[in-house]
Motif scaffolding. Structure first.
Motif, PDB file in Angstrom:
ATOM      1  N   ARG A 140      19.194  94.591  44.638  1.00  0.00           N
ATOM      2  CA  ARG A 140      19.992  94.527  43.537  1.00  0.00           C
ATOM      3  C   ARG A 140      18.908  95.850  42.562  1.00  0.00           C
TER       4      ARG A 140
ATOM      5  N   VAL B 269      18.206  89.513  46.407  1.00  0.00           N
ATOM      6  CA  VAL B 269      18.616  88.278  45.501  1.00  0.00           C
ATOM      7  C   VAL B 269      18.980  87.978  46.361  1.00  0.00           C
TER       8      VAL B 269
ATOM      9  N   TYR C 277      17.355  83.214  48.763  1.00  0.00           N
ATOM     10  CA  TYR C 277      17.348  83.016  46.991  1.00  0.00           C
ATOM     11  C   TYR C 277      16.165  83.881  46.148  1.00  0.00           C
TER      12      TYR C 277
ATOM     13  N   VAL D 182      17.487  84.303  40.742  1.00  0.00           N
ATOM     14  CA  VAL D 182      18.902  83.673  40.602  1.00  0.00           C
ATOM     15  C   VAL D 182      19.142  82.620  40.747  1.00  0.00           C
TER      16      VAL D 182
ATOM     17  N   ASP E 223      20.364  91.462  34.412  1.00  0.00           N
ATOM     18  CA  ASP E 223      20.534  91.378  35.874  1.00  0.00           C
ATOM     19  C   ASP E 223      21.303  92.207  35.915  1.00  0.00           C
TER      20      ASP E 223
ATOM     21  N   TYR F 196      24.346  97.086  42.968  1.00  0.00           N
ATOM     22  CA  TYR F 196      24.222  95.410  44.042  1.00  0.00           C
ATOM     23  C   TYR F 196      24.509  96.365  45.316  1.00  0.00           C
TER      24      TYR F 196
END
Length: 122
Positions: A38, A48, A60, A64, A90, A94
């Motif tokens: 992102r 991400v 991850y 997140v 957030d 993306y």
């Protein structure tokens, strides 16, 4: 050549959920490692989540963990990013990515989608 198309972005309130999809087409292996990145305005693109070949192993970013989940359907050449408990931070574009062989947490992917906007309102 591989084409990646993301979908599922949009506007959601804090605490809400979204599910992003990324469909691959072209000369592709359905078993390529796949990742989600992102980029927020004024910031660098960041990792991400990623899923390795076969879908059995995922990685991850710390920010997140416990909120996002990556999965894949190799029969559909599609990777998903389920995003829960969304926060204003957030908010970003993306991007999904695919590679033949790469370090899956790095930017060193071979193919990139055009991106989908996710906006989380407070």
């Amino acid at each position: 050549q591989v084409q990646l198309v993301e979908s599922g972005g949009g506007l959601v309130q804090t605490g809400g959920s979204l599910r992003l999809s990324c469909e691959a087409s072209g000369r592709t292996s359905s078993n390529y490692p796949r990742g989600w990145f992102r980029q927020a305005p004024g910031k660098e693109r960041e990792f991400v989540a990623a899923i390795r070949r076969g879908g059995g192993s995922t990685v991850y970013a710390d920010f997140v963990k416990g909120r996002f989940a990556i999965s894949r359907n190799n029969a559909k050449n599609t990777v998903y990013l389920q995003m829960n408990s969304l926060k204003p931070e957030d908010t970003a574009v993306y991007y999904c990515a695919a590679c033949r062989l790469c370090l899956i947490t790095s930017n060193n992917y071979d193919y990139w989608g055009q991106g989908t906007q996710v906006t989380v309102s407070s």
